[in-house]
Design a protein around this motif. Structure first.
Motif, PDB file in Angstrom:
ATOM      1  N   UNK A 114      -1.732  -0.268  13.707  1.00 11.54           N
ATOM      2  CA  UNK A 114      -2.959  -0.388  12.899  1.00 11.54           C
ATOM      3  C   UNK A 114      -2.714   0.090  11.479  1.00 11.54           C
ATOM      4  N   UNK A 115      -1.965   1.183  11.345  1.00 10.65           N
ATOM      5  CA  UNK A 115      -1.710   1.744  10.010  1.00 10.65           C
ATOM      6  C   UNK A 115      -0.921   0.758   9.141  1.00 10.65           C
ATOM      7  N   UNK A 116       0.035   0.050   9.736  1.00  7.21           N
ATOM      8  CA  UNK A 116       0.846  -0.913   8.962  1.00  7.21           C
ATOM      9  C   UNK A 116       0.004  -2.054   8.407  1.00  7.21           C
ATOM     10  N   UNK A 117      -1.098  -2.350   9.091  1.00  7.92           N
ATOM     11  CA  UNK A 117      -1.937  -3.472   8.650  1.00  7.92           C
ATOM     12  C   UNK A 117      -2.996  -3.051   7.659  1.00  7.92           C
ATOM     13  N   UNK A 118      -3.256  -1.757   7.615  1.00 11.48           N
ATOM     14  CA  UNK A 118      -4.362  -1.291   6.793  1.00 11.48           C
ATOM     15  C   UNK A 118      -4.061  -1.570   5.320  1.00 11.48           C
ATOM     16  N   UNK A 119      -5.062  -2.034   4.616  1.00  9.17           N
ATOM     17  CA  UNK A 119      -4.890  -2.274   3.190  1.00  9.17           C
ATOM     18  C   UNK A 119      -4.209  -3.591   2.865  1.00  9.17           C
ATOM     19  N   UNK A 120      -3.715  -4.317   3.884  1.00  5.37           N
ATOM     20  CA  UNK A 120      -3.059  -5.596   3.599  1.00  5.37           C
ATOM     21  C   UNK A 120      -4.094  -6.664   3.304  1.00  5.37           C
ATOM     22  N   UNK A 158      -9.042   5.870  13.071  1.00  2.72           N
ATOM     23  CA  UNK A 158      -8.525   6.810  12.070  1.00  2.72           C
ATOM     24  C   UNK A 158      -7.499   6.147  11.161  1.00  2.72           C
ATOM     25  N   UNK A 159      -6.819   5.128  11.693  1.00  2.84           N
ATOM     26  CA  UNK A 159      -5.709   4.504  10.981  1.00  2.84           C
ATOM     27  C   UNK A 159      -6.058   3.184  10.314  1.00  2.84           C
ATOM     28  N   UNK A 160      -7.330   2.836  10.316  1.00  8.25           N
ATOM     29  CA  UNK A 160      -7.689   1.554   9.705  1.00  8.25           C
ATOM     30  C   UNK A 160      -9.022   1.646   8.975  1.00  8.25           C
ATOM     31  N   UNK A 161      -9.121   0.842   7.932  1.00  6.12           N
ATOM     32  CA  UNK A 161     -10.426   0.684   7.288  1.00  6.12           C
ATOM     33  C   UNK A 161     -10.943  -0.727   7.548  1.00  6.12           C
TER      34      UNK A 161
END
Ligand code: ORO
Length: 305
Positions: A114-120, A158-161
């Motif tokens: 999830x963190x790797x995808x966040x902000x993409x 917690x790891x994504x918006x």
């Protein structure tokens, strides 16, 4: 009469119509571009992605059954980094929301993907798979226990918006309990149902047909179960729902909306007819025209019981 308004929104993801393509049945999107207009459907969902590439289960891993099929793919995928580098650039040029389905072998892995995808840019939302019936680790292990599901949902949150859809398993005693647990932990929407665990036997060989022995049942055979679960969850949880299970035509899709779904996913139908998602969206619109209904969203949860 003007054309009916087919648009819906799920957790802030705006779609031109309610038809999404189900994870694992539509490749990474580009594979289907020769068969339908990718800009005619509501949203595309990727195959479930993990931190590392995965080869999946040994073959045979698909078999047709009466009114449906069993699969035991085992979450084969290119891995999240290859998806971002090789698949996402193409998808960014398609004017249709892309939702990334993800899973982890461990709790931590869910958070990491999830963190790797966040902000993409180009990723409209994520769908968290806690319901794969075909792997020993991850997947359904988290989807049949409310406490474990909550841990995954909280960590991913917690790891994504990005808007977070959680995909529920039907292989539980009480789907409402699972739905409530995920809602309480922070899910923005729920999709249901994933496949029902089943098996097929080759009588002559006295062996299971699938190398994995068991697989996930999908197709028209599971539609009544899926409708029942969507209806039950819709009455118990306020979140938007995405109905999945044996949708073959526009009428099937609209039945899910009456039961309480805001949108639907088309899966097995795409194997029979790779343009099914586009066709189904057209059939839904034609039903609205024929019945003089202005907007598809007016049908959400409109079942009279
Ligand atoms: N198969 C399913 O039926 N559901 C999933 O979530 C994943 C798979 C698979 O990859 O085997």
């Amino acid at each position: 009469m003007q054309r009916p308004d087919m648009s819906v929104a799920v957790a802030g993801i705006k779609m031109r119509n309610p038809v999404m393509t189900a994870s694992g049945t539509f490749g990474y999107g580009a594979e289907f571009a020769d068969y339908l207009d990718l800009e005619s459907i509501g949203a595309m969902i990727s195959k479930g992605l993990s931190l590392k590439p995965k080869a999946g289960n040994p073959t045979p891993r698909i078999v047709e059954t009466p009114g449906g099929m069993l699969n035991a793919i085992g979450l084969q995928n290119v891995g999240i980094d290859a998806f971002i580098e090789q698949k996402l650039p193409y998808l960014k040029n398609v004017n249709t929301p892309v939702i990334v389905n993800l899973y982890g072998n461990t709790l931590e892995e869910y958070g990491e993907v999830a963190a790797r995808l966040d902000g993409l840019s180009g990723v409209a939302g994520i769908e968290v798979n806690i319901s794969c019936p075909n792997v020993k680790q991850g997947g359904i292990v988290f989807g049949t226990d409310p406490g474990a599901a909550q841990e995954v949902v909280r960590l991913v949150k917690k790891n994504t918006s990005k808007p977070m859809i959680v995909k529920l398993s039907p292989n539980v005693t009480d789907v409402v309990l699972m739905a409530k647990a995920c809602a309480d932990a922070g899910a923005d929407a729920l999709s249901l149902i994933n496949t029902l665990t089943g098996m097929a036997i080759d009588l002559e060989r006295r062996r299971p047909v699938l190398a994995n022995v068991t697989g996930g049942l999908s197709g028209p055979a599971i539609k009544p179960v899926a409708l029942r679960m969507v209806w039950q969850v819709a009455r118990a949880v306020k979140l938007p729902l995405i109905g999945i299970g044996g949708i073959m035509n526009g009428r099937d899709a609209l039945e899910f909306m009456l039961a309480g779904a805001t949108a639907v996913q088309v899966g097995t139908a795409s194997f029979l007819d790779p343009s099914a998602a586009q066709r189904i969206a057209g059939e839904m619109e034609q039903y609205l025209v024929d019945h003089k209904i202005d907007s598809v969203s007016s049908l959400i949860g409109a079942l009279e019981v």
